[in-house]
Each structure stands twice: as C-alpha cells, then as structure tokens.
Design an enzyme around this catalytic site. Structure first.
Site, PDB file in Angstrom:
ATOM      1  N   HIS A 115      43.189  55.185  67.307  1.00  0.00           N
ATOM      2  CA  HIS A 115      44.497  55.234  66.729  1.00  0.00           C
ATOM      3  C   HIS A 115      45.224  54.049  66.672  1.00  0.00           C
ATOM      4  CE1 HIS A 115      43.842  59.490  67.144  1.00  0.00           C
ATOM      5  NE2 HIS A 115      44.429  59.789  68.006  1.00  0.00           N
ATOM      6  N   GLY A 140      41.016  57.770  61.955  1.00  0.00           N
ATOM      7  CA  GLY A 140      40.731  58.636  62.834  1.00  0.00           C
ATOM      8  C   GLY A 140      41.993  59.684  62.627  1.00  0.00           C
ATOM      9  N   GLU A 153      43.457  71.652  68.073  1.00  0.00           N
ATOM     10  CA  GLU A 153      44.583  71.902  67.331  1.00  0.00           C
ATOM     11  C   GLU A 153      44.573  72.074  65.865  1.00  0.00           C
ATOM     12  OE1 GLU A 153      46.841  68.279  68.654  1.00  0.00           O
ATOM     13  OE2 GLU A 153      46.474  68.580  70.860  1.00  0.00           O
ATOM     14  N   CYS A 183      54.121  63.565  71.242  1.00  0.00           N
ATOM     15  CA  CYS A 183      54.219  63.218  69.672  1.00  0.00           C
ATOM     16  C   CYS A 183      55.491  63.962  69.321  1.00  0.00           C
ATOM     17  CB  CYS A 183      53.006  63.450  68.960  1.00  0.00           C
ATOM     18  SG  CYS A 183      52.163  65.065  69.343  1.00  0.00           S
TER      19      CYS A 183
END
Lengths: 651, 651
Positions: free
Chosen positions: A138, A189, A318, A414
């Site tokens: 990330h 990613g 998710e 997040c």
C-alpha cells in the site's frame, strides 16, 4: 485531448449549507468529529484503538524515539483527516486548526526522504525494502491519500508545502515506475493513487501525473502478472499470509480494465478504480475507457447493489460476489465502498449529465454513507448490514464482522476519516454547472454562488427535504441573465410539480436525461417552487435476488426505512406486511431530533400458540395484528442495540 | 454400580434387512463403497484426493520407505473402514475381505511400539513428541476409532489380534494419563475415545477402561485448563495456527461437562461426547450425568437442530451457534454430526425407552445421514445445506464450504467412512429388547431373531415404508410365549391403526412413552398390521427461527422433501405455496429407482414483468401458477446439479 466533461463543480466555499437535514451532520463533523479524530490520531483517547498515525510520523521525522506501529497503510489516517480539515476550513475558516495542520505538514516534510520517498512504514520498519510488495503493502495507496490531502489543502489555503512534498514524491514514483525500459511495471494493490493523480494533474497542470495515472490503469491486469513477478523476487513471502487465498479478481487484476464488464473483488478498490477510469476518460477523451465505466456501472446498479446503495456482498475479501447475490445479514457493505460508489457516480454525472448518476449518489448518501456515523457521537459502522439479529451476530462467527453498535474507532480505520472528509465536502455534490446551465442534483437547504463570465448568480434552496416535499429555489442574478436551471426529478418520485414565479411549468415536456430544464431570462427574485411527491412506497427486488423474495422494503423519498426492535419488539422476521396495508408518514419532532416515521397496521406470527419446546410442527398459520413503526435506515442504532430489518415479509 | 440400561441391541447377524428402501443402500455399501474405499485407502483411485492411510501404516511398519502424509488423524480412515467391514461381514460373510483385514491388522501390529503406543503420525513425523498436543493432534481420537474397529472385528470374527493391540495401547494410555499423581491430567481435543472405551469395557469386562473413559469426561472443562498447560510447555506453538481463534466452547472445554446445559462448539466433537456421557451414565448409574445428557438433548432437539435432523449452524469451527440460529444456506450440518446425533439418540433410547429418541434417530437417518451419500455412486456430502443456489456457492466465499455436488473423497475424509460404518450396521437400530419386550424403532423390511431364555422368537417386518403406510409384522415364536411387542408410533403420524390377527387393537390406551405396547401370548403365525397414516404435511418452524419465518417445509412420513431445479426450474425462492394448497403424493416408479414424489399447484413470481435492468421497483405483486414437484431431501443431487430448497415461502 478532448475533455469529455459536461459539468463541473463549484468551489466548496461558494456553497453554504443552511438549516437543513444536513446541518446537523455538517456541524457534527466540524465541531465534534474533526477535533476528536485529531485526538485519536495522537492516541489520546483512552479505551480507543490507537491510530499510531502521528506517532509514526514523529518517529520517522526524528522527533520521537520508538517503533512503527499499526498497519502498513496507517499513514492514511492522517491524510484523510487533513483532507477533511481542508474542506471544513473552506466552508468555515478556523485559523487554529489550520495552524495544527501546518504543524503536522512540517513533520511530514521531515519524513520525506532526499529522493522524495514518503512512507513511515518502510522508512521505519523495512528500510531498503520499498517497492518490493505493491500487491499488499500500500505505498501507492498511502501516497494517493496524501496527494488528495495536499491538493485539497492547497486549493483552500493556497499553501504549497504539502503539495510540493507530494509533487516531489510523485516525481520520484514516476521515475521508478512506468512503461519506459528499466522502470518497474508496477501498479498498486489497492487503487487510490489513480484518482489522486488526476486531481494533482488538474491542480498543477502537469500532464505527467495524468499519464502516470493512465499507466496504472492500463497496466493493471496485463500479462505477465506483476504481483507474481514481485512475489517471486521476494521469495514468495507474503505480508498478509491470510490473504493468500484471494484470487486475481480481489484487486481487479483478473483482466485488463478495459475488458472488465462486471464489478468484481474488493469493493472499495473497485470503485476507487472505476472513479479513476472515469476521471481519465473525461480528461483524455478516452471513449473506450468511458464505455468500460458505463458497462461496470450498469452491472453494479442493476445487479450488485443493495437498496441502500451499499455494495460488497461478502466479508471474504470485502467483495462483490455475483449478480443478484445480496444477502442482508452476512453482507459487508463497507461505508468506504459506498463513498467510493458516490465518487464514481459523481464523476459519471459530470461526464454524462444524466440524473441516473445523481439518483444513485443521493441514494448512497442518504442511506449507506450516513448509516456509517452516529447521529450525535464519534462512533462509526464499517459494515452496514440490512438485517441484524444481535445474538446471532455475537454467537454465529459467520456474522462476527457485523457489529451491532457503532464503534469508537477501528484497527483498520479507513471508514471514520472517509466519512469525515465526505461530509466535510458535501457542498460539492449539490450543484454542478457548465457555461449556461446550473444543475441542482441534491435538494439541500443551501446558498450557492455561480460566476457566469463575471456575472454572479446566487441560488438559494429552502427546504425541509427529505422530510418535506417542497423545495423553494430563489434565483438571484446580479443582472437579468439567460441560462438554464436544471432540476433533477428523482426516479423515486411519481409526480413532480413545478411553478416558476407562481405559474405552473410543464414538467413532462421539459425533461432531458432526468433533469427538468428551465431555460429563461432570470431576474432577481425569481422563485421556482418544486413539489416532489413522497408517498410511502413498498419496494420489491428483482425476483433473482433470492434473499428478498416475498419481501418488501419501505421507502419514502430518497430514504429507505427499517424496523428496529426498540419500536417493534423482538423477532422482526415474525412481522409481515399485508396486501393493501396503509402506511402513513408522520413527523415525530421528539424522536432523534425530529424525523419522519412511518406507521401502519401489519401482522405478526402469534407466538403464544408455540411452546418453548416446539421447534417444528404442522402448519397452523396464526397471526395477530401489530402496529409497526419504521425509521430511516440511516438512523438505526441511535437509541439502543437490538434487531433491525429492512426487507420485511409481505403477504 | 446400577446399570441404567432398559433396552439392549441384538447382534447385527440376527437382523437381516430384506427387500426395502434400505436394501439398495445396504448393497451399495457392501458391493461398491467398501471395495472402493479400500482402493482409496491404498491411494489407487486416479483423480481422487489420496488417503495415504495404508501407506502411512506401511511406512511406519517398515514395509515401505517414505514420509508420513495427510492429516494427524489420517489413521482413522483405515479404522472406520475396518469397523464397517466388520459389520458388513457380520451380515454377509466375505472370507476374501476378512483376509484383507487380517493382512492389514498384521501391519498395524508391526506399527505398535514396544510400550503399546500406536499412531503413524507421531511415530513417523514427530518421534519423541507424543502426548504434547492433546488439543489438536488427535492421538486419542485415532485410538478411539481403532478401538471401535477392534471391538467390532472381534465381536464378529472372534479374532483377538486387533483387540489385543488396542488393549495394549489403552493400557499404556492409562499408565500415562489419569488422576493419579505423576500422570498427565489430559483429555482429547476431539472426543471419540470416550465412547470407544465403553465398548472396550463391555467386550473385555475390564473396568479400567470404563474408569478411563469417565476420567476423560470428568476432567474436561476443569481448571487449570489443560490445553493451556500443554501449550505453554510447547512454547505455544500450534499445529493448526488457523484454529487459534476458536474459544473453549469449540471443544466443549468451557465448563465441566456436568454443568453444560446447551450444545456448543464443534458439533461432531459435541455429539460424540454426549453419546459417551450417556454410555457412562448408563453403565455406572450416574444419574447426574444422565440429567446433563437430557438437558443438552433437549437443547439440541428444541432449539438447535435442522428439520432434517442435521446440526452445526456455521462453518466456523463446524459449530453450534445459538438457539434458533438455523440459516439454511450457510450452515455446516456435517454428515458425521448427524451420525453422532443418531448415536446419542440411540443410547438415550436404550436408557429411557422413550420414542422421542427413536423419532429423532429416524429423522436423522432418513434425512441427513443418507443425504450424505449418492444413491448409486461413491460420492459424498460433507456439508448438508437446506438451500443451494449453485452460483452463489461458487462465487460467494461465505458459501464456499457448501458443495453443489457430492465429492469422490475429501482431504479430511471423516464423513465417507462414517456413513459406510453406519449403514453397514443399520440393523442394530431397528430393534431393541429387554427381558420381556421387543421394541421396533424403525420400520424396515427385515427378519430378526430374538432369544428369550433359550426360546427363539422371529420377528419379520414386511413394508414398503417410508413410501407405503402399512407394516405387516409376523411374530413367530418357537413356542407360544408371553411378551410385549412395542411399536413406535412416530410423532409425525396423525393416525395409527393396528390390527392383531385381523382384529383392531386399541392404540390410544396402550401407548407408553410413544410406544404402543402389545402384551399377549404370541403364537406362531400371529400377524400385526400397522397402518401409519402419512398425509403430506406442511411443517413450520418456531417463530424464533428467523430464517424460516413465512416458510414451510413439506414432509410425508419421516421424509422431509425439497424442491430441485431440475423439476421446478431455476430460482426456487420465487415459488410460494398458497394457503390451502392441495399436495398429493404420487409414486414415480421411473424416478431414481422408484420414489414417492409430491406434487401440487403453487405460485411463482411472474418475472416477465421485470426487465433485466430493474433491480428495485415499487411493488407490483404479480404471480403465475406453477406445478411444483418435491422429492425427498435425502435424494437431492442424484440427477444433475442445480438449485435446491427445503423451506418454501408460504403465502
């Protein structure tokens, strides 16, 4: 390059949200959530999962001793907060808060490496290993969020420091990744930087950033598979071994993006990417990419979206699953994914000027974005189920991801700062414009200023929407001027009436792509009165949605309603709505600060005919009458924990 | 010690299953499955997950070179097969097969260590580490299955070799584990040896084995927690790190077993333990333990069991969850757990002589045990859902455990050999007896011989049950004799008629605990005719079962029915059963070898009123008539893959 954009936003500072449904959220964000999140970022809230975010920056800058803590993407907690602050101070300046941000930007500057690299995880924890694990670690995702923060902060304050930091970092990224020989053929990613780079391009005018964004989009899903190449180089060591089982769809790398026609994989990654695809299509005139966006959009909207506008049918990855697979009690429906879908809708709307995009934007905003935040507190939902039975959530691990109360913060945090930045920038979604048209997408009490070649036009909405059906729009041009006011007529609305200066205006023959276009010479003091009838409606799902067969949802205006245990007793599944039920909307001024509730006489299984020891028996279908009361789904769980249900049985 | 057993089984060799519903399964097991599983055990079936079981034994015995492969409990594949063979040759001798077993027992003997220890995993893979991980590594579980095999093989053949091996092993286990100072205070992570030790006690008369079994039961759940103690000694290294998250309920160690009142955790472990608890209670007169069994039994039967008799509401931990949480499409409902529940029921029946236990035994056997095996092939279900939508099973990872076709074998292959041994010993469940009563629990075409103090009584059942309603029972005593024939009157049966030698017998006033007791002098040639009326019934669930609210299941006799896509088209959830539906049972001699199907006129959502692009719309509740056809649930997926549904919407 042909720019495909039809409509553009106006600056946030030119939209003032006034007395309305939204004031409460805007104030909550500004007065409570932003200060609270700063405390969280500094790990100063006892009992709340620490963010580590500021601490990591301070350690990486040399201001403190210690070790990196948290996830590889912990830097984004701070980035999203800065972005939210930028929007907040654009609508209401706050010099003290701005000073705080300036201070933290000074720290960020110290963390930046001489070559431009910026990431506390790799700097502190794995120096020398940067760019070895794009799939999982990330770095580009973090960069993307900080670019968004930098752009927002620069646009509001004019201060370049963070923007320059992020330009330096992006220049460095561009020097190591790209199509040119010797550069890495990498891409993130977790998509995010793609849409951020388009923002950076627009604010700097530097086409290199747009090109890099397009490179990331087009490289994705190509063969040979970059994530395999880098994994091999790492000896196939994974940062998150528990995610090894996810296939290529998880990060939308299963096909080149232009060949993707369905929404697949991790929903947040997906919608951030689709938004970026729309951005690039708009900026570069890339109609092939736009067609891919349309195709995926249709797949989401017609096959893979909950009635609340949320997406992601499973916790595993998710992710999206398949057409019509929309289980109500094991879904993920992440708040961030709803926000991403809104971002995608908003950009498609700018390109195509069609109300179908604004309709979804409204649906998502009013239902699955604000369901993520408490009405009065700093607490948040990550997962937004459409049906909750608390005992099963607690005791059946297939539902452990479904929380029955909003949480103060999350280890992977997040959603809270994402809601914050979204609600802090709410103004931008209300209006769009082009050279001779003003579009009203959302009916929100507000005051907006538009500049038409130096001529100022003020548009003022007064409304109690979504409770009330009337919107009074005052148009106040500096001087009389010819332009079109385009009013969205929502798809949910069975009958819209419009009067201009008291005189009825023909709605049917003036609709273009879902917007009622009122073209005329506007004079100071002109008044448009819009009546959007809001009957209580029973909604049903496409029969292919197995989970909702024989069930209906209550909707009024843009709001989807739900039953809560506190109003209707336990075992909400025992309730059924009879044919021909009369449902009435009733404003309850004392409930949750004043909301429209929906009431009616329904039926309920008569459980007095059952003994505790009977689990199955021959059918004796006895029901008793029950008075039901539904509240807007977005407001559930603001009183006390209990069952909740959107899709109610229908007899 | 008072023995609490009221009823005892008769030897399997004294029950001959004749022309009946079951002949087909009995022959399938004997002629096809047992030989096939021997090939699987020897890794000789191409394309099928290898068992490694025989190979591990051969390597551990020195007959072959190589390394241990498979799971820590791989030895049980062979053990369960030997047990099944024993039952099979008891009902139909097979000298060739017996020779094969003798051969493999010779190998097992070579694997046994000088001190008696026997386990190929630890012997080959982790020598010196035995007894370090009771929680995960299943040495006692493996021992249990081999003890069961040894007892069965000895009882049938009189051959002591395997029995002696297992006595030696058990003596060794008893020397290292137990309450005495210096011994480990251990117990198995996966219960099984407890019930096996009771069998070993009964066949050898050695009370040490019963005492050891009771020790395992009573030590479980005590403080300090043994699995923590051993983990600490191992440096907290786990064999299956992915299972670290399971709590103490998973292996029923959350409380001392006598204090457990609800069925918790891994369903197979749980029911194996409950069976052992009932065994020990019966053998030792331990009424406190019996009361715990009753309490847990009630919890299962009245709150946590599917209508098919299966258990385990979630894949996570293959576990029970909470009262009334019975989702139909994400459940586990493992075949082995159904078998374990049958074992528990069977033993409670022997203690209490109440038909409620036999009712459940029948329900489980006719529905969720044989659903695990194909009608004509060597293929098996591990998981037995009550609703299947194949596309979602494939594409929604929350349902990946639900297979849409029976599988040839499994990496963890507990279920196939478990079904095999159960169906090979089916005869034992049909009858029970005491000094002056013969109980008929299951109505199965069969011929059984009972010895009453040297007097032989033959009981012969002729029936086409569960298709037909009539059972003709011939009682053929050597000489006239006074005894009671007790016929189970199933709870599902609304009306039972009985004639003895053509003369009506009063059912109502002769029922004791669900059994119709016919006490008389029986003479050669006496005939009892039993008519169990089998109307097609719509069943409903307790309203607390959220998943089944507004839904009904079709049942006829002991068989629960289901809809399959092949008969009813796709999207079975679109079908609803109207009030007052006429459902008729009809024997279809050409379908699946001849089965009773159920037909009726139902309703179906009219999907022609929907466009492919509509996901939600205001309610237009249009249905069209549809002829539905249901087949027994246990026979689903014997034609081609597709949707399947037990709980159908009811309007």
């Amino acid at each position: 390059m042909t720019n495909l954009t039809n409509l553009t936003p106006i600056a946030l500072k030119n939209v003032n949200i006034e007395e309305s449904f939204w004031s409460r959220y805007v104030e909550l964000i500004r007065d409570t959530v932003i200060p609270y999140q700063w405390e969280v970022l500094n790990d100063r809230i006892p009992g709340v999962t620490p963010s580590h975010s500021i601490k990591n920056y301070r350690i990486a800058s040399g201001l403190e001793q210690g070790e990196f803590q948290g996830m590889v993407f912990q830097d984004t907690d701070l980035a999203k907060w800065i972005e939210a602050v930028a929007y907040s101070i654009e609508t209401k300046p706050d010099p003290e808060l701005e000073k705080t941000v300036d201070g933290v930007i000074d720290i960020i500057e110290k963390v930046q490496q001489p070559d431009g690299y910026l990431n506390t995880y790799y700097t502190l924890k794995e120096p020398g290993k940067r760019w070895t694990n794009f799939r999982e670690c990330h770095e580009l995702y973090c960069a993307g969020h900080m670019i968004e923060a930098a752009v927002a902060y620069y646009e509001v304050t004019g201060k370049r420091k963070l923007l320059d930091i992020m330009c330096r970092f992006t220049d460095y990224i561009d020097s190591v990744i790209g199509p040119e020989p010797g550069k890495m053929k990498a891409y993130p990613g977790h998509q995010e930087i793609e849409l951020a780079l388009v923002k950076l391009y627009k604010v700097t005018g530097n086409e290199k950033y747009l090109k890099l964004s397009k490179y990331f989009i087009d490289e994705r899903g190509k063969e040979p598979y970059y994530f395999d190449i880098e994994a091999k180089k790492r000896g196939n060591v994974l940062h998150y071994p528990e995610f090894a089982k996810f296939d290529r769809k998880y990060a939308q790398t299963h096909l080149p993006v232009r060949q993707q026609t369905t929404a697949e994989g991790h929903a947040v990654r997906a919608v951030y990417m689709y938004r970026a695809m729309a951005d690039i299509a708009a900026e570069t005139g890339d109609t092939e990419l736009l067609e891919a966006c349309r195709c995926i959009w249709n797949n989401i909207i017609t096959k893979r979206m909950y009635i609340t506008g949320s997406i992601g049918s499973t916790e595993f990855g998710e992710s999206f699953t398949c057409d019509y697979d929309l289980p109500n009690d094991t879904n993920y429906s992440e708040t961030c994914a709803s926000i991403g879908l809104m971002l995608f809708a908003y950009r498609m709307l700018q390109i195509e000027a069609k109300s179908c995009y604004a309709d979804i934007m409204e649906k998502v905003l009013y239902n699955s974005v604000i369901s993520g935040i408490s009405l009065e507190e700093n607490s948040f939902f990550y997962v937004n189920p459409l049906e909750v039975w608390p005992e099963a959530c607690e005791k059946n691990p297939s539902k452990h991801h479904v929380k029955t109360c909003r949480q103060k913060w999350f280890g992977v945090a997040c959603c809270p700062p994402n809601i914050t930045r979204t609600l802090a920038s709410l103004g931008q979604y209300i209006y769009l414009r082009n050279n001779n048209e003003i579009f009203i997408n959302l009916y929100v009490g507000s005051n907006a200023a538009f500049d038409f070649d130096g001529q100022l036009i003020q548009v003022k909405q007064q409304t109690s929407y979504p409770w009330g059906e009337s919107i009074r729009i005052s148009v106040i041009p500096q001087n009389s001027i010819d332009f079109t006011l385009a009013l969205r007529i929502p798809t949910w609305c069975p009958k819209a009436l419009v009067k201009v200066n008291g005189k009825e205006f023909d709605v049917c023959s003036n609709i273009t792509e879902g917007y009622l276009k009122i073209k005329r010479f506007w004079n100071k003091g002109d008044i448009v009165e819009l009546e959007l009838s809001m009957p209580v409606m029973l909604m049903q799902s496409n029969p292919n949605v197995r989970a909702n067969a024989g069930r209906v949802a209550i909707q009024r205006g843009p709001l989807v309603y739900c039953l809560e245990e506190i109003d209707n007793g336990r075992n909400l599944r025992a309730i059924s709505i009879p044919e021909g039920i009369e449902l009435t909307a009733e404003f309850d001024k004392d409930l949750l600060g004043g909301i429209m509730v929906i009431k009616g006489k329904a039926e309920c299984i008569d459980d007095s005919t059952w003994t505790a020891d009977e689990l199955y028996r021959p059918l004796k279908n006895k029901t008793i009458p029950i008075n039901i009361k539904a509240i807007p789904y977005c407001l559930w769980n603001n009183r006390k924990p209990g069952e909740m249900l959107v899709w109610i049985r229908y007899k």
